[in-house]
Design an enzyme around this catalytic site. Structure first.
Site, PDB file in Angstrom:
ATOM      1  N   LYS A  54       0.848  -1.203   0.000  1.00 31.77           N
ATOM      2  CA  LYS A  54       0.000   0.000   0.000  1.00 31.77           C
ATOM      3  C   LYS A  54       0.879   1.246   0.000  1.00 31.77           C
ATOM      4  O   LYS A  54       1.870   1.311   0.733  1.00 31.77           O
ATOM      5  CB  LYS A  54      -0.914  -0.030   1.230  1.00 31.77           C
ATOM      6  CG  LYS A  54      -2.014   1.019   1.207  1.00 31.77           C
ATOM      7  CD  LYS A  54      -2.936   0.866   2.418  1.00 31.77           C
ATOM      8  CE  LYS A  54      -4.041   1.911   2.434  1.00 31.77           C
ATOM      9  NZ  LYS A  54      -4.887   1.805   3.648  1.00 31.77           N
TER      10      LYS A  54
ATOM     11  N   SER B  68      -9.794   2.097   2.538  1.00 25.14           N
ATOM     12  CA  SER B  68      -8.893   2.790   1.644  1.00 25.14           C
ATOM     13  C   SER B  68      -7.939   1.870   0.881  1.00 25.14           C
ATOM     14  O   SER B  68      -7.395   2.257  -0.135  1.00 25.14           O
ATOM     15  CB  SER B  68      -8.052   3.793   2.431  1.00 25.14           C
ATOM     16  OG  SER B  68      -7.212   3.123   3.350  1.00 25.14           O
TER      17      SER B  68
ATOM     18  N   SER C   4      -9.992  -0.145   6.799  1.00 20.66           N
ATOM     19  CA  SER C   4      -9.354  -0.064   5.476  1.00 20.66           C
ATOM     20  C   SER C   4      -8.598  -1.314   5.035  1.00 20.66           C
ATOM     21  O   SER C   4      -8.159  -1.395   3.886  1.00 20.66           O
ATOM     22  CB  SER C   4      -8.408   1.131   5.418  1.00 20.66           C
ATOM     23  OG  SER C   4      -9.134   2.329   5.386  1.00 20.66           O
TER      24      SER C   4
END
Lengths: 508, 99
Positions: free
Chosen positions: A85, A160, A184
């Site tokens: 990420k 997210s 997330s």
């Protein structure tokens, strides 16, 4: 081995094949890089990656192969590719946190988890898309365009960490890293039919994780199988002196728990269904798959009871006061002076004017909403009514968990009230978007360990549903035991993993 | 019910060092009003005698040994600066002409 048989395999299988010399780490990495090139187009494909690290990934894989050839002992994930990420710093790749204000920023240091993964021989393929500064539930708040759900390219992959979940579900990587502030990791896992674990707060180092809300943020493992997530958890977890909130205790043996769970025996485990996390606002197909998953856990020997956590109803509003307050403070560091974007520096404007203009130009709509909201909640005159009261609710949510864990070993709920929704549907309706995290937020407030595991497809739209499991602080191993037991039962019922049903993507 | 005006949003934006376009102010004022009305639910909870929680797992005084360790070089720290000059960050003027 053919290329497709390589990228469809699990991390555990790939590591074993590399260690046995059946395939080289370079071949494994190459197969995944080819897959990325074939399915990840930003305009028409999945768009999971913001940056792909082709040469460096192949070089790192070559080092693993050289170590093996030299007879060195390899770690349990050596040679396995991973999608990272873009909120975790990497000294050899840009790190943007999905924001224009950090476009092209090359961090001067590796995050602790980046370093640990490199040392374990994990191959970082590149950086994955995300909602700006991890604020969102759909990845539509990325400054670099949305990621698409591999189950239906017109739908969101969660957020997210939608880039990480989509990379897994489209076989671009068998492992990924997510970060979870309000859901997330778990919500993207649920809506893509993958596994996502939010470890106990402090269980995985935050050093090098660009902060969203520091008292809630937690990095964790994402994978397609429970064992793979456990293997990654044990690489990244554990005490780090560079993170002042890191727990000075050993990580529970999550790999052993995953292997034990795979025996399919949950006798002796007590599971509580949270009464408040269901009913109105929950999609019928989500509730049906959730109910069936709970029945499966019962059949595997667990004792299932209903548990009430009355303050969970107030977790969402408390979170949307605490989080923006921390965000408004954390994002103050983006001041156009030391790194990142600077606009309007024309020799006549003052530092303050340049700062205001840069932040106005560099932050997206959701970041701005939350900065303003947090500034409001922390204003004198409102502080006690909002931020102060929210912190008290946080105590009450924690007490609800403590009372529940006196009766049961873990709690369960659906991970999300609905399956993945169409891109664009909720992007400018913040309250509707925030409700995606209804079930996941309580664990961030209380800091306990939680995870999402695939439990089938909703009948009405054919989209994946997740089972959410919540365990006490530092009892992360219970998540893996339950998850692995459920996985083996459902995979044998379905005749294969859920992701066997994901549509074939058009390849470039 | 709480309410938040466009002027208040503009004031908050100034406090937060954030330039907002007129259209953004209009749009945000409406949305923030809705959000604040929703989160104001926290006031329904009777919590007068409840202590606040700021961190999930309470920890105090996480000390490290007071030993020198390597830090970023000046070059590395300046490498991503918007502008650097003479081994320092170059920033816009801090004081105006009349100051």
């Amino acid at each position: 081995m053919t290329e497709s048989s390589l990228f469809k395999r699990t991390a555990a299988e790939l590591a074993e094949a590399v260690a046995a010399g059946e395939v080289s780490a370079v071949e494994v990495t190459g197969a995944h890089l080819d897959r990325i090139a074939a399915v990840d187009d930003a305009e028409t494909g999945v768009h999971a990656f913001l940056h792909v690290n082709r040469e460096q990934a192949l070089a790192a894989a070559g080092e693993v192969d050289a170590k093996r050839a030299a007879g060195e002992q390899l770690g349990p994930l050596a040679g396995v590719p991973l999608a990272l990420k873009d909120v975790i710093t990497t000294a050899d790749m840009p790190t943007t946190a999905g924001s224009k204000i950090l476009e092209g920023w090359q961090p001067p240091y590796d995050a602790t988890i980046t370093r640990r993964m490199r040392e374990a021989g994990i191959i970082i393929l590149g950086k994955t898309n995300m909602d700006e500064f991890a604020m969102g539930s759909s990845t539509e708040n990325s400054a670099f365009g949305p990621t698409r759900n591999p189950w239906d390219l017109d739908r969101i992959p969660g957020g997210s960490g939608g880039g990480s979940s989509a990379a897994l579900a489209s076989f671009q990587a068998p492992l990924a890293i997510g970060t979870d502030t309000g859901g997330s990791i778990r919500q993207p896992a649920a809506v893509t039919g993958t596994v996502g674990v939010k470890p106990t707060y402090g269980g995985v180092s935050r050093y090098g994780l660009i902060a969203c809300a520091s008292s809630l943020d937690q990095a964790g493992p994402c994978a397609r199988t429970v064992l793979d997530a456990a293997l990654l958890h044990s690489v990244i977890g554990g005490y780090d002196p560079l993170d002042a909130t890191s727990i000075q205790q050993p990580v529970p043996d999550v790999v052993a728990a995953a292997r034990r769970g795979a025996d399919g025996d949950l006798s002796g485990m007590r599971i509580g269904v949270v009464k408040e996390l269901g009913g109105e606002g929950y999609q019928a197909g989500v509730e049906r798959r959730f109910g069936e998953a709970v029945e499966v856990l019962g059949k595997l020997g667990a004792e299932v009871v209903e548990v009430s956590c009355p303050h969970f109803d107030y977790a969402l509003p408390a979170y949307y006061l605490i989080l923006p307050s921390e965000v408004s403070s954390n994002l103050a560091r983006f001041d156009a002076m030391r790194y990142g974007l600077r606009v309007g520096d024309d020799g006549s404007r003052s530092a303050e004017e340049v700062m205001n203009a840069t932040r106005g130009a560099g932050f997206g709509a959701e970041a701005k909403r939350r900065i303003i909201l947090g500034t409001y909640a922390l204003s004198s005159g409102y502080y006690d009514a909002y931020y102060g009261q929210a912190q008290k609710v946080r105590t009450l949510v924690t007490r609800d968990f403590e009372a529940a864990f006196e009766q049961v070993d873990v709690l369960v709920s659906p991970t999300t009230p609905t399956t993945a929704f169409p891109i664009g549907e909720k992007v400018d309706d913040p309250l509707a978007m925030y409700k995606n995290d209804l079930c996941t937020i309580p664990s961030n407030l209380a800091g306990n360990a939680s995870a999402s595991f695939p439990c089938g497809l909703a009948e009405e739209d054919g989209m994946p549903v997740g089972l959410h499991v919540m365990a006490p602080v530092l009892a992360d191993d219970r998540l893996y035991r339950i998850g692995a037991a459920l996985e083996q039962a459902l995979v044998s019922e379905w005749g294969g993993p859920l992701l066997d049903k994901v549509p074939e993507l058009e390849t470039a | 019910m709480p309410s938040i005006s466009r002027d208040e949003v503009a004031h908050l934006a100034r406090l937060a060092r954030l330039d907002l376009e007129p259209a953004e102010l209009d749009h945000l004022a409406g949305q923030l009003d809705q959000i604040i009305s929703a989160v104001a639910q926290v006031s329904e909870v009777a919590a007068d005698d409840i202590p606040p929680t700021s961190h999930a797992l309470p920890m105090t005084n996480a000390f490290r040994a007071d030993e020198p360790r390597p830090s970023l070089s000046a070059e590395a720290a300046l490498a991503q600066a918007p502008e650097a000059e003479d081994g320092r960050f170059r920033v816009p003027q801090i004081l105006g002409e009349e100051q």
